[in-house]
Design a protein around this motif. Sequence first.
Motif, PDB file in Angstrom:
ATOM      1  N   UNK A  72       0.830  -1.204   0.000  1.00  0.00           N
ATOM      2  CA  UNK A  72       0.000   0.000   0.000  1.00  0.00           C
ATOM      3  C   UNK A  72       0.867   1.257   0.000  1.00  0.00           C
ATOM      4  N   UNK A  73       1.867   1.311   0.863  1.00  0.00           N
ATOM      5  CA  UNK A  73       2.746   2.473   0.918  1.00  0.00           C
ATOM      6  C   UNK A  73       3.537   2.644  -0.354  1.00  0.00           C
ATOM      7  N   UNK A  74       3.967   1.530  -0.936  1.00  0.00           N
ATOM      8  CA  UNK A  74       4.718   1.575  -2.195  1.00  0.00           C
ATOM      9  C   UNK A  74       3.865   2.166  -3.308  1.00  0.00           C
ATOM     10  N   UNK A  75       2.614   1.700  -3.431  1.00  0.00           N
ATOM     11  CA  UNK A  75       1.731   2.201  -4.486  1.00  0.00           C
ATOM     12  C   UNK A  75       1.411   3.674  -4.250  1.00  0.00           C
ATOM     13  N   UNK A  82       7.264  11.214  -8.461  1.00  0.00           N
ATOM     14  CA  UNK A  82       7.823  11.555  -9.771  1.00  0.00           C
ATOM     15  C   UNK A  82       7.816  10.375 -10.737  1.00  0.00           C
ATOM     16  N   UNK A  83       7.911   9.143 -10.219  1.00  0.00           N
ATOM     17  CA  UNK A  83       8.004   7.979 -11.097  1.00  0.00           C
ATOM     18  C   UNK A  83       6.735   7.806 -11.932  1.00  0.00           C
ATOM     19  N   UNK A  84       5.580   7.937 -11.299  1.00  0.00           N
ATOM     20  CA  UNK A  84       4.325   7.814 -12.043  1.00  0.00           C
ATOM     21  C   UNK A  84       4.213   8.905 -13.102  1.00  0.00           C
ATOM     22  N   UNK A  85       4.571  10.128 -12.734  1.00  0.00           N
ATOM     23  CA  UNK A  85       4.526  11.224 -13.696  1.00  0.00           C
ATOM     24  C   UNK A  85       5.481  10.966 -14.855  1.00  0.00           C
ATOM     25  N   UNK A  87       6.648   8.024 -15.922  1.00  0.00           N
ATOM     26  CA  UNK A  87       6.139   6.916 -16.729  1.00  0.00           C
ATOM     27  C   UNK A  87       5.011   7.389 -17.650  1.00  0.00           C
ATOM     28  N   UNK A  88       4.126   8.226 -17.126  1.00  0.00           N
ATOM     29  CA  UNK A  88       3.012   8.739 -17.918  1.00  0.00           C
ATOM     30  C   UNK A  88       3.512   9.622 -19.052  1.00  0.00           C
ATOM     31  N   UNK A  89       4.517  10.428 -18.769  1.00  0.00           N
ATOM     32  CA  UNK A  89       5.101  11.276 -19.807  1.00  0.00           C
ATOM     33  C   UNK A  89       5.745  10.427 -20.901  1.00  0.00           C
ATOM     34  N   UNK A  90       6.400   9.333 -20.500  1.00  0.00           N
ATOM     35  CA  UNK A  90       7.042   8.455 -21.482  1.00  0.00           C
ATOM     36  C   UNK A  90       6.004   7.837 -22.415  1.00  0.00           C
ATOM     37  N   UNK A  91       4.862   7.427 -21.857  1.00  0.00           N
ATOM     38  CA  UNK A  91       3.788   6.873 -22.690  1.00  0.00           C
ATOM     39  C   UNK A  91       3.265   7.937 -23.645  1.00  0.00           C
ATOM     40  N   UNK A  92       3.073   9.143 -23.147  1.00  0.00           N
ATOM     41  CA  UNK A  92       2.589  10.227 -23.999  1.00  0.00           C
ATOM     42  C   UNK A  92       3.583  10.530 -25.120  1.00  0.00           C
ATOM     43  N   UNK A  93       4.865  10.539 -24.795  1.00  0.00           N
ATOM     44  CA  UNK A  93       5.885  10.814 -25.807  1.00  0.00           C
ATOM     45  C   UNK A  93       5.876   9.741 -26.899  1.00  0.00           C
ATOM     46  N   UNK A  94       5.774   8.476 -26.495  1.00  0.00           N
ATOM     47  CA  UNK A  94       5.720   7.393 -27.482  1.00  0.00           C
ATOM     48  C   UNK A  94       4.467   7.489 -28.349  1.00  0.00           C
ATOM     49  N   UNK A 254       0.310   3.520 -16.908  1.00  0.00           N
ATOM     50  CA  UNK A 254       0.517   2.743 -15.677  1.00  0.00           C
ATOM     51  C   UNK A 254      -0.666   2.870 -14.724  1.00  0.00           C
ATOM     52  N   UNK A 255      -0.989   1.752 -14.063  1.00  0.00           N
ATOM     53  CA  UNK A 255      -2.010   1.762 -13.015  1.00  0.00           C
ATOM     54  C   UNK A 255      -1.872   0.501 -12.158  1.00  0.00           C
ATOM     55  N   UNK A 256      -1.200   0.601 -11.018  1.00  0.00           N
ATOM     56  CA  UNK A 256      -1.088  -0.545 -10.110  1.00  0.00           C
ATOM     57  C   UNK A 256      -2.151  -0.551  -9.023  1.00  0.00           C
ATOM     58  N   UNK A 257      -3.206   0.282  -9.143  1.00  0.00           N
ATOM     59  CA  UNK A 257      -4.201   0.369  -8.072  1.00  0.00           C
ATOM     60  C   UNK A 257      -5.354  -0.604  -8.230  1.00  0.00           C
ATOM     61  N   UNK A 258      -5.690  -0.955  -9.465  1.00  0.00           N
ATOM     62  CA  UNK A 258      -6.801  -1.882  -9.675  1.00  0.00           C
ATOM     63  C   UNK A 258      -6.726  -2.451 -11.070  1.00  0.00           C
ATOM     64  N   UNK A 259      -7.479  -3.530 -11.281  1.00  0.00           N
ATOM     65  CA  UNK A 259      -7.548  -4.163 -12.597  1.00  0.00           C
ATOM     66  C   UNK A 259      -9.012  -4.361 -12.962  1.00  0.00           C
ATOM     67  N   UNK A 260      -9.326  -4.122 -14.241  1.00  0.00           N
ATOM     68  CA  UNK A 260     -10.682  -4.317 -14.762  1.00  0.00           C
ATOM     69  C   UNK A 260     -10.584  -5.269 -15.941  1.00  0.00           C
ATOM     70  N   UNK A 261     -11.293  -6.372 -15.865  1.00  0.00           N
ATOM     71  CA  UNK A 261     -11.202  -7.396 -16.923  1.00  0.00           C
ATOM     72  C   UNK A 261     -12.166  -7.073 -18.057  1.00  0.00           C
TER      73      UNK A 261
END
Length: 261
Positions: A72-75, A82-85, A87-94, A254-261
């Motif tokens: 929980x603390x890790x997520x 900064x890591x989530x931001x 990672x999100x920027x990297x996806x946007x750039x690609x 990225x989203x490590x908080x939940x999964x939707x099938x």
Amino acid sequence: MAIFRLLIILTVAYTSLSQSIIQISTEKQTLLASDGISDHPKIPNDLYCESWRFTVETNDAGIWAQVPARCEGFVKDYMTGDKYQSDSEAVADNSLAYAKTVELHGDGKDAWIFDVDETLLSNIPYYVRHGFGSEIFDEVSFDNWVDMAEAPAIPASLRLYEELLELGFTIILLTGRTEFQRNATARNLEYAGYSNWERLILRHNSDHGKSATIYKSERRKQLEDEGYKIHGNSGDQWSDLTGFAVAKRSFKLPNPMYVIA
């Protein structure tokens, strides 16, 4: 004898080179090898949780109900740091790099699809109060949050969204939210800075019971039948991107908080 000496020298050199490239200490090898089967209790939390997040993002973890308590603390640190931001920027750039290679037809049918939650809008203010995915999902409390229409934009996604519009793409929003949340969703998107989408597609009553993969695939197929060319698709869930009638290129946030099938 000379050949024998040469083989010995090559063996020693190869062993030294291998040890210099693969920097896994004997202590860590022992640690990893001696872990229990359940939850790997002997692996340090940061290492375990980073590996757990990797399996989530690659879809190796499959369907899971909640974030492990020890993560929980890790997520929280990841999603608010900064890591989530980055990672999100990297996806946007690609995504943008690919978009600039697409030859648009100029007929309004060159589409890019976006999911909404954790793709355009961030629900972190909600998950701050609900354990960042470590609690079982509560639909009622989340619906109340949606009705507030206060979710902020994910900055990298807003940047990508605006640049795609400038390039001439038609933006279509395809969300798992239900039709009765249309007004709140549209209001929230506008509040967060999004505008000029072509269509906002939400679940109807007829979609009740369908998996996210089937529901979104069917909606993409309908778009294709209308003549849309789905060049790109952005989503935080694999179910946003897979199935049938898929985009030419899909980009997972990225989203490590939940999964939707």
